[in-house]
Design an enzyme around this catalytic site. Sequence first.
Site, PDB file in Angstrom:
ATOM      1  N   CYS A  21      -5.111  13.279  12.035  1.00 29.03           N
ATOM      2  CA  CYS A  21      -5.710  11.960  11.914  1.00 29.03           C
ATOM      3  C   CYS A  21      -5.597  11.259  13.249  1.00 29.03           C
ATOM      4  O   CYS A  21      -5.059  11.810  14.205  1.00 29.03           O
ATOM      5  CB  CYS A  21      -5.052  11.145  10.809  1.00 29.03           C
ATOM      6  SG  CYS A  21      -3.410  10.582  11.194  1.00 29.03           S
TER       7      CYS A  21
ATOM      8  N   LYS B 199       0.830  -1.207   0.000  1.00 27.32           N
ATOM      9  CA  LYS B 199       0.000   0.000   0.000  1.00 27.32           C
ATOM     10  C   LYS B 199       0.863   1.255   0.000  1.00 27.32           C
ATOM     11  O   LYS B 199       0.619   2.202  -0.754  1.00 27.32           O
ATOM     12  CB  LYS B 199      -0.910   0.011   1.230  1.00 27.32           C
ATOM     13  CG  LYS B 199      -1.723   1.297   1.397  1.00 27.32           C
ATOM     14  CD  LYS B 199      -2.537   1.293   2.677  1.00 27.32           C
ATOM     15  CE  LYS B 199      -1.769   1.831   3.870  1.00 27.32           C
ATOM     16  NZ  LYS B 199      -1.713   3.335   3.864  1.00 27.32           N
ATOM     17  N   ASN B 200       1.897   1.267   0.838  1.00 29.54           N
ATOM     18  CA  ASN B 200       2.714   2.467   0.990  1.00 29.54           C
ATOM     19  C   ASN B 200       3.632   2.711  -0.196  1.00 29.54           C
ATOM     20  O   ASN B 200       4.270   3.758  -0.277  1.00 29.54           O
ATOM     21  CB  ASN B 200       3.533   2.380   2.282  1.00 29.54           C
ATOM     22  CG  ASN B 200       2.659   2.496   3.519  1.00 29.54           C
ATOM     23  OD1 ASN B 200       1.541   3.000   3.455  1.00 29.54           O
ATOM     24  ND2 ASN B 200       3.160   2.021   4.642  1.00 29.54           N
TER      25      ASN B 200
ATOM     26  N   ARG C 296      -8.892  -0.104   4.549  1.00 35.76           N
ATOM     27  CA  ARG C 296      -8.031   0.874   3.890  1.00 35.76           C
ATOM     28  C   ARG C 296      -6.699   0.262   3.466  1.00 35.76           C
ATOM     29  O   ARG C 296      -6.098   0.704   2.481  1.00 35.76           O
ATOM     30  CB  ARG C 296      -7.745   2.054   4.834  1.00 35.76           C
ATOM     31  CG  ARG C 296      -8.891   3.016   5.050  1.00 35.76           C
ATOM     32  CD  ARG C 296      -8.406   4.236   5.831  1.00 35.76           C
ATOM     33  NE  ARG C 296      -7.137   4.705   5.307  1.00 35.76           N
ATOM     34  CZ  ARG C 296      -6.022   4.843   6.039  1.00 35.76           C
ATOM     35  NH1 ARG C 296      -6.017   4.546   7.315  1.00 35.76           N
ATOM     36  NH2 ARG C 296      -4.914   5.280   5.480  1.00 35.76           N
TER      37      ARG C 296
ATOM     38  N   ASP D 157       4.541   1.314  11.868  1.00 36.08           N
ATOM     39  CA  ASP D 157       3.366   0.612  11.351  1.00 36.08           C
ATOM     40  C   ASP D 157       3.263  -0.830  11.848  1.00 36.08           C
ATOM     41  O   ASP D 157       2.286  -1.516  11.550  1.00 36.08           O
ATOM     42  CB  ASP D 157       3.363   0.618   9.823  1.00 36.08           C
ATOM     43  CG  ASP D 157       2.822   1.919   9.251  1.00 36.08           C
ATOM     44  OD1 ASP D 157       2.301   2.729  10.017  1.00 36.08           O
ATOM     45  OD2 ASP D 157       2.926   2.111   8.021  1.00 36.08           O
TER      46      ASP D 157
ATOM     47  N   ARG E  24       0.821  14.811  12.160  1.00 34.51           N
ATOM     48  CA  ARG E  24       1.553  14.498  10.930  1.00 34.51           C
ATOM     49  C   ARG E  24       1.560  15.691   9.972  1.00 34.51           C
ATOM     50  O   ARG E  24       1.003  15.650   8.882  1.00 34.51           O
ATOM     51  CB  ARG E  24       0.956  13.254  10.256  1.00 34.51           C
ATOM     52  CG  ARG E  24       0.914  12.068  11.162  1.00 34.51           C
ATOM     53  CD  ARG E  24       0.038  10.952  10.655  1.00 34.51           C
ATOM     54  NE  ARG E  24       0.702  10.196   9.611  1.00 34.51           N
ATOM     55  CZ  ARG E  24       0.155   9.156   8.995  1.00 34.51           C
ATOM     56  NH1 ARG E  24      -1.063   8.760   9.325  1.00 34.51           N
ATOM     57  NH2 ARG E  24       0.802   8.507   8.061  1.00 34.51           N
TER      58      ARG E  24
END
Length: 420
Positions: free
Chosen positions: A118, A22-23, A399, A307, A123
Amino acid sequence: MDRFLIRGGRPLHGTIRIGGAKNAALPLMAAGLLTSERLVLTNVPRIADIATMAELLRQHGLAVADAGGDSFSLSIGGEITSTEAPYEIVSKMRASILVLGPVLARCGEARVSLPGGCAIGTRPVDLHLKGLEALGAEIRLEAGYVDARAPNGLTGARIVLPFASVGATENLLMAASIASGRTEIVNAAREPEIGDLVACLVAMGARIEGAGTDRLTIDGVRQLHGATHPILPDRIECGTYACAVGITGGDVRLQGGQSEHLGAVVRVLEEAGVEVTQEAGALHIRRGGGLRGVDVMTEPYPGFPTDMQAQFMALLSVAEGASMVTETIFENRFMHVPELNRMGARINVHGASAIIRGVPSLSGAPVMATDLRASFSLILAALAAKGETVLSRIYHLDRGYEAVDRKLGGCGALIERVAE
């Protein structure tokens, strides 16, 4: 909204295919803004964030479609018809800020909504903006938007990042690839996803040196062209499923997993009592004995990734002895702790550190997800717990993780997705 029903206590056995990262996929999709020709990305994960980025690219005028093939692939291309990234889309996903550099470099202007805060912290995007200003952009913040202009184009510069920001490195890397002259990014992030973006940009005609180091040199070119690029496997998904094997016991092959991308995760897994073996095209994960408590501190790559913090905390909650997890990257990233404690974990938070005292077992309970990685930490706890766990608000999970119930269920877990 859907939820998961999970009955724990079953070791995992089998094979889990690790999807595209994803990243890596999100900045790679944004790179499609740097050319009017077609960029084809293969091994794309089927997750909600990909759909959001596709929606944003279409807002800018690009065509985004399934390119066909054996794995999910995207074809991205076309002329930019709008330089605005509206709040309605950007608010869904912070990675939307990654369109700022490419649109500004290509069109000489960009208007992108500020992503705001968030669940895991503020961030801020100030490093993105300061870096673009160093490249010659004029930036104003008004009405919740970044209004950036470079009517004469961007010009190469030496940019020293005060810390190794992944997002800022990606935004500046893309902008500099078609800026005039040479750009040097010092203290650049070194994550494998950065290297994947560099590889794609080079395939598109960019001139970049220093991939994998903290110093990137970019000699801007007039324009980039189309290319086909395979997205690297998701190291966070790989580490997450390794924790699933660790917390439940069992023996699982993570197809596509690469230990070289996991950095400190492999070392910490082994210290905790989980066996990790690199095989041809797969990572073999096994836990034969008990788990041991370890101390973990999140750091930029190749250190332990933020993460993976929540997932390891779940693993350590049933390890023998005491452990300490220290979060140095994001504030507010311990919101999963109260939910884990509801399941019987013994975790106390002191500032940026959490002390975990291992317990013999956890108990199923109704719990609620707070963010993407916290969602999976609760799944891990549920897989090891006695009784049934009901996990709500799993849209956070959607997500960034693909087909969780199918992948875990295929290895013997009792997990069911139901509509509320």
